[in-house]
Design a protein around this motif. Structure first.
Motif, PDB file in Angstrom:
ATOM      1  N   VAL A 280      49.877 112.079  -7.373  1.00 16.18           N
ATOM      2  CA  VAL A 280      49.791 112.163  -8.828  1.00 16.18           C
ATOM      3  C   VAL A 280      50.983 112.986  -9.320  1.00 16.18           C
ATOM      4  O   VAL A 280      51.384 113.958  -8.673  1.00 16.18           O
ATOM      5  N   ILE A 281      51.550 112.544 -10.430  1.00 16.57           N
ATOM      6  CA  ILE A 281      52.744 113.236 -10.964  1.00 16.57           C
ATOM      7  C   ILE A 281      52.309 114.372 -11.888  1.00 16.57           C
ATOM      8  O   ILE A 281      51.483 114.181 -12.777  1.00 16.57           O
ATOM      9  N   ASN A 282      52.881 115.560 -11.672  1.00 17.28           N
ATOM     10  CA  ASN A 282      52.558 116.726 -12.505  1.00 17.28           C
ATOM     11  C   ASN A 282      53.583 116.963 -13.614  1.00 17.28           C
ATOM     12  O   ASN A 282      53.287 117.649 -14.584  1.00 17.28           O
ATOM     13  N   SER A 283      54.789 116.468 -13.427  1.00 19.30           N
ATOM     14  CA  SER A 283      55.838 116.691 -14.432  1.00 19.30           C
ATOM     15  C   SER A 283      55.641 115.751 -15.607  1.00 19.30           C
ATOM     16  O   SER A 283      55.228 114.600 -15.421  1.00 19.30           O
ATOM     17  N   PRO A 284      55.966 116.207 -16.823  1.00 22.79           N
ATOM     18  CA  PRO A 284      55.899 115.280 -17.962  1.00 22.79           C
ATOM     19  C   PRO A 284      56.992 114.222 -17.862  1.00 22.79           C
ATOM     20  O   PRO A 284      58.064 114.502 -17.316  1.00 22.79           O
ATOM     21  N   GLN A 285      56.712 113.026 -18.368  1.00 20.62           N
ATOM     22  CA  GLN A 285      57.679 111.937 -18.241  1.00 20.62           C
ATOM     23  C   GLN A 285      58.974 112.245 -18.997  1.00 20.62           C
ATOM     24  O   GLN A 285      60.052 111.840 -18.583  1.00 20.62           O
ATOM     25  N   ASN A 286      58.861 113.019 -20.071  1.00 19.31           N
ATOM     26  CA  ASN A 286      60.062 113.353 -20.858  1.00 19.31           C
ATOM     27  C   ASN A 286      60.639 114.716 -20.474  1.00 19.31           C
ATOM     28  O   ASN A 286      61.347 115.334 -21.252  1.00 19.31           O
ATOM     29  N   GLY A 287      60.327 115.169 -19.263  1.00 23.49           N
ATOM     30  CA  GLY A 287      60.856 116.456 -18.806  1.00 23.49           C
ATOM     31  C   GLY A 287      62.276 116.331 -18.278  1.00 23.49           C
ATOM     32  O   GLY A 287      62.916 115.278 -18.403  1.00 23.49           O
ATOM     33  N   SER A 288      62.771 117.410 -17.667  1.00 21.62           N
ATOM     34  CA  SER A 288      64.125 117.399 -17.106  1.00 21.62           C
ATOM     35  C   SER A 288      64.228 116.324 -16.034  1.00 21.62           C
ATOM     36  O   SER A 288      63.334 116.194 -15.188  1.00 21.62           O
ATOM     37  N   GLU A 297      46.727 114.765  -3.188  1.00 20.32           N
ATOM     38  CA  GLU A 297      45.427 115.436  -3.164  1.00 20.32           C
ATOM     39  C   GLU A 297      44.849 115.582  -1.762  1.00 20.32           C
ATOM     40  O   GLU A 297      43.978 116.409  -1.537  1.00 20.32           O
ATOM     41  N   GLN A 298      45.348 114.818  -0.794  1.00 19.65           N
ATOM     42  CA  GLN A 298      44.817 114.937   0.577  1.00 19.65           C
ATOM     43  C   GLN A 298      45.605 115.930   1.432  1.00 19.65           C
ATOM     44  O   GLN A 298      45.161 116.300   2.506  1.00 19.65           O
ATOM     45  N   ILE A 299      46.787 116.319   0.974  1.00 19.11           N
ATOM     46  CA  ILE A 299      47.638 117.167   1.818  1.00 19.11           C
ATOM     47  C   ILE A 299      48.110 118.398   1.030  1.00 19.11           C
ATOM     48  O   ILE A 299      48.777 118.263  -0.006  1.00 19.11           O
ATOM     49  N   GLY A 300      47.783 119.579   1.522  1.00 21.48           N
ATOM     50  CA  GLY A 300      48.170 120.826   0.860  1.00 21.48           C
ATOM     51  C   GLY A 300      49.687 121.016   0.872  1.00 21.48           C
ATOM     52  O   GLY A 300      50.389 120.458   1.725  1.00 21.48           O
ATOM     53  N   SER A 301      50.167 121.848  -0.055  1.00 23.66           N
ATOM     54  CA  SER A 301      51.613 122.050  -0.207  1.00 23.66           C
ATOM     55  C   SER A 301      52.295 122.452   1.092  1.00 23.66           C
ATOM     56  O   SER A 301      53.331 121.891   1.471  1.00 23.66           O
ATOM     57  N   MET A 335      48.707 124.555 -16.883  1.00 23.65           N
ATOM     58  CA  MET A 335      48.715 123.242 -17.545  1.00 23.65           C
ATOM     59  C   MET A 335      47.328 122.602 -17.514  1.00 23.65           C
ATOM     60  O   MET A 335      47.125 121.510 -18.038  1.00 23.65           O
ATOM     61  N   GLY A 336      46.391 123.283 -16.824  1.00 24.50           N
ATOM     62  CA  GLY A 336      45.021 122.786 -16.750  1.00 24.50           C
ATOM     63  C   GLY A 336      44.880 121.622 -15.784  1.00 24.50           C
ATOM     64  O   GLY A 336      43.981 120.789 -15.921  1.00 24.50           O
ATOM     65  N   LEU A 337      45.763 121.546 -14.783  1.00 24.08           N
ATOM     66  CA  LEU A 337      45.726 120.390 -13.877  1.00 24.08           C
ATOM     67  C   LEU A 337      44.743 120.593 -12.716  1.00 24.08           C
ATOM     68  O   LEU A 337      44.570 119.703 -11.884  1.00 24.08           O
ATOM     69  N   GLY A 338      44.135 121.762 -12.632  1.00 25.14           N
ATOM     70  CA  GLY A 338      43.097 121.992 -11.621  1.00 25.14           C
ATOM     71  C   GLY A 338      43.633 122.615 -10.354  1.00 25.14           C
ATOM     72  O   GLY A 338      44.823 122.533 -10.033  1.00 25.14           O
ATOM     73  N   THR A 343      47.401 123.580  -5.673  1.00 26.69           N
ATOM     74  CA  THR A 343      47.607 124.004  -4.278  1.00 26.69           C
ATOM     75  C   THR A 343      48.183 122.869  -3.417  1.00 26.69           C
ATOM     76  O   THR A 343      48.417 123.042  -2.232  1.00 26.69           O
ATOM     77  N   HIS A 344      48.365 121.698  -4.006  1.00 26.90           N
ATOM     78  CA  HIS A 344      48.821 120.540  -3.240  1.00 26.90           C
ATOM     79  C   HIS A 344      50.121 119.959  -3.802  1.00 26.90           C
ATOM     80  O   HIS A 344      50.410 118.790  -3.622  1.00 26.90           O
ATOM     81  N   ALA A 345      50.881 120.807  -4.484  1.00 29.66           N
ATOM     82  CA  ALA A 345      52.068 120.285  -5.177  1.00 29.66           C
ATOM     83  C   ALA A 345      53.342 120.457  -4.364  1.00 29.66           C
ATOM     84  O   ALA A 345      53.451 121.374  -3.539  1.00 29.66           O
ATOM     85  N   ILE A 346      54.296 119.576  -4.610  1.00 26.43           N
ATOM     86  CA  ILE A 346      55.661 119.791  -4.115  1.00 26.43           C
ATOM     87  C   ILE A 346      56.632 119.517  -5.260  1.00 26.43           C
ATOM     88  O   ILE A 346      56.335 118.733  -6.162  1.00 26.43           O
ATOM     89  N   ARG A 347      57.763 120.224  -5.207  1.00 23.64           N
ATOM     90  CA  ARG A 347      58.790 120.040  -6.244  1.00 23.64           C
ATOM     91  C   ARG A 347      60.027 119.410  -5.603  1.00 23.64           C
ATOM     92  O   ARG A 347      60.590 119.964  -4.671  1.00 23.64           O
ATOM     93  N   ILE A 348      60.417 118.257  -6.146  1.00 24.04           N
ATOM     94  CA  ILE A 348      61.633 117.596  -5.674  1.00 24.04           C
ATOM     95  C   ILE A 348      62.677 117.883  -6.749  1.00 24.04           C
ATOM     96  O   ILE A 348      62.431 117.618  -7.934  1.00 24.04           O
ATOM     97  N   SER A 349      63.807 118.462  -6.370  1.00 22.02           N
ATOM     98  CA  SER A 349      64.811 118.715  -7.411  1.00 22.02           C
ATOM     99  C   SER A 349      66.150 118.108  -7.003  1.00 22.02           C
ATOM    100  O   SER A 349      66.568 118.165  -5.855  1.00 22.02           O
ATOM    101  N   LEU A 350      66.781 117.506  -8.001  1.00 20.02           N
ATOM    102  CA  LEU A 350      67.894 116.579  -7.763  1.00 20.02           C
ATOM    103  C   LEU A 350      69.241 117.109  -8.217  1.00 20.02           C
ATOM    104  O   LEU A 350      69.324 118.074  -8.972  1.00 20.02           O
TER     105      LEU A 350
END
Ligand code: PLP
Length: 375
Positions: A280-288, A297-301, A335-338, A343-350
Motif C-alpha cells: 500500500v502506498i503511504n505517500s500522497p500522489q501529488n507529493g515530491s 502489511e505482511q513484512i515489517g520494515s 497521518m492516521g495510517l495505523g 511499522t511496515h514502511a519503507i522509503r524509496i528515494s530517487l
C-alpha cells in the motif's frame, strides 16, 4: 549495490570533490587571520556566500553557514525563541517535522518553559491552514513548518501558511527546506528563515545553511568570535563553505531537467506499487517525485530492509536519524495510517542518477521478497 536512499544523503559530485581538495590543500588559512593566507580563505568564503545568495535571490547578509541542517534548525528556532521570549513564549510546529525541529521544540518546552503546539496533518501528510489558524495565539512568536516531508514527500502549502502567519499574527515563519533544495523552487520570499543542507544535493557532509531575513533578531547558540555576524562562533570551515557555491549552482542549474526525469521514475514506481499485491502506498500522489513511501502489511520494515540489503538494494524505513530505534514511523502514525503501516514502511528515494533499469530490478526483487516471506 543499487542506492535508492538519496533522501538520507547523496554521493559527492566529482566537481565538488575536486574543488574541495584544492581549497583544503591550498587555502588552509584561518579566514579570520589578517595575513594573506587567511585573507585568501576569507575571500573564497565571501565569494561563495555571494554566489549562494545570488542563486537563492536573497542578500548575502541573509546567508549563514553552519555545520548541518540540524544545526540550522536549532539556530533558527532556539535562537529566535531566546531572543524574543519577552514577546511571547508560544511556538507552533507540526507533528511530522524532522527530529532536529521536534527535539529542539521539546527542549524549549521541557528546559526553557516555552509552550509548543504540534499541528496535526491530513491523511496525505499535509498541514491544513484551518489547524494553523486555530492554533495561533496572542503570544505565538514562531511557526516552523517543513516544505517537503523527508519520509513521505508530502508538500506543505508554505506560501499560504506563511501568508496567514504574517497577516494575522506577530509571529515569524521558519521553513525546513532540506528535501526541497535543488528539487522544487524554494519559497524564500514568503518565509523569514529557511534551512538547507549540502549533503542532500551532492555536496559535502558537515555543511549546512540558514537563510535569515535581514534584521530578524536571533541569539547565538555558539558564543565565541565574530564569525557569521557573531551568530555562530568558532573557526569557520572555510573550505567546506567555499564549496557551497558550486554545490548549489550545480543543483539549481539542472533542477528542471533532473525533476522531469525523476518524475518519470516516480510515475513508474507509483504505478507499479498501486497494482502490487501486498503493498500500500503511504505517500500522497501529488507529493515530491523524489520520495515514495510504501508499506507491505505482511513484512515489517526491518525485515524488508534487511532482505533488500541482502539482495543489494539500499533503502530506508523512516528518517535516517531515527533508524537505530524501533522501526515505527511517527510521520505515518500522525497521518492516521495505523500501527501496521507505521511499522511496515519503507522509503524509496530517487535521484537523476537512478536508472530505469535499477527501478525495474528493484520492483522485480521486492515482488520476489514478498512471495518468499509470505509463504
Ligand atoms: N530536515 C530534514 C527534512 C531532513 O531530511 C534532514 C536530514 O535527513 C535534516 C533536516 C537534517 O539534515 P542534516 O543531516 O544536514 O543535519
Amino acid at each position: 549495490m543499487i542506492y535508492l536512499d538519496y533522501a538520507a544523503t547523496t554521493p559527492l559530485h566529482e566537481e565538488v570533490l575536486e574543488g574541495y581538495y584544492k581549497v583544503l590543500k591550498q587555502y588552509y588559512g584561518n579566514s579570520d587571520s589578517l595575513h594573506e593566507i587567511g585573507r585568501k580563505a576569507d575571500r573564497l568564503m565571501k565569494q561563495s556566500r555571494m554566489q549562494v545568495a545570488s542563486s537563492l535571490c536573497v542578500k548575502e547578509t541573509e546567508i549563514f553557514f553552519t555545520s548541518c541542517a540540524s544545526e540550522s534548525n536549532n539556530m533558527a528556532i532556539k535562537g529566535y525563541a531566546f531572543a524574543n521570549a519577552h514577546k511571547g513564549k508560544h511556538l507552533i510546529t507540526t507533528a511530522v517535522e524532522h527530529s532536529s525541529v521536534l527535539e529542539t521544540m521539546k527542549q524549549l518546552e521541557e528546559v526553557f518553559g516555552f509552550s509548543i503546539t504540534y499541528l496535526p496533518v491530513s491523511e496525505d501528510g499535509v498541514v491544513r491552514l484551518s489547524d494553523l489558524a486555530a492554533a495561533v495565539r496572542e503570544d505565538t512568536i514562531l511557526v516552523s513548518c517543513m516544505y517537503i516531508n523527508n519520509e513521505t514527500g508530502a508538500i506543505n502549502p508554505i506560501k499560504e501558511l506563511a501568508a496567514y502567519v504574517h497577516t494575522h499574527t506577530k509571529a515569524v515563519f521558519h521553513c525546513d527546506c532540506v528535501q526541497a533544495l535543488g528539487k522544487y523552487d524554494l519559497p524564500l520570499q514568503d518565509v523569514d528563515m529557511a534551512t538547507m543542507s549540502a549533503h542532500k544535493i551532492y555536496g559535502l557532509k558537515g555543511c549546512g545553511l540558514l537563510y535569515k531575513r535581514e534584521h530578524l533578531p536571533i541569539i547565538a547558540l555558539i558564543s565565541a568570535g565574530q564569525q557569521e555576524q557573531h551568530l555562530r562562533g568558532g573557526t569557520s570551515n572555510a573550505p567546506a563553505y567555499t564549496m557551497w557555491a558550486k554545490t548549489i549552482r550545480l543543483a539549481l542549474d539542472h533542477q528542471r531537467e533532473h525533476y522531469a526525469y525523476v518524475k518519470t521514475l516516480h510515475e513508474m514506481l507509483y504505478k507499479a506499487f498501486s497494482n502490487m499485491e501486498g503493498f500500500v502506498i503511504n505517500s500522497p500522489q501529488n507529493g515530491s517525485v523524489y520520495i515514495l513511501n510504501v508499506s507491505c502489511e505482511q513484512i515489517g520494515s526491518e525485515i524488508m530492509l534487511n532482505a533488500l540489503n541482502a539482495r543489494g538494494f539500499a533503502v530506508s524505513a523512516q528518517s535516517t536519524c531515527a533508524s537505530k530505534g524501533k522501526p515505527h514511523s511517527y510521520v505515518l502514525a500522525a497521518m492516521g495510517l495505523g500501527e501496521l503501516r507505521a511499522t511496515h514502511a519503507i522509503r524509496i528515494s530517487l535521484s537523476h542518477l537512478t536508472t530505469i533499469a535499477e527501478i525495474e530490478q528493484f520492483l522485480q526483487v521486492i515482488k520476489e521478497i514478498y512471495h518468499e516471506y509470505r509463504t
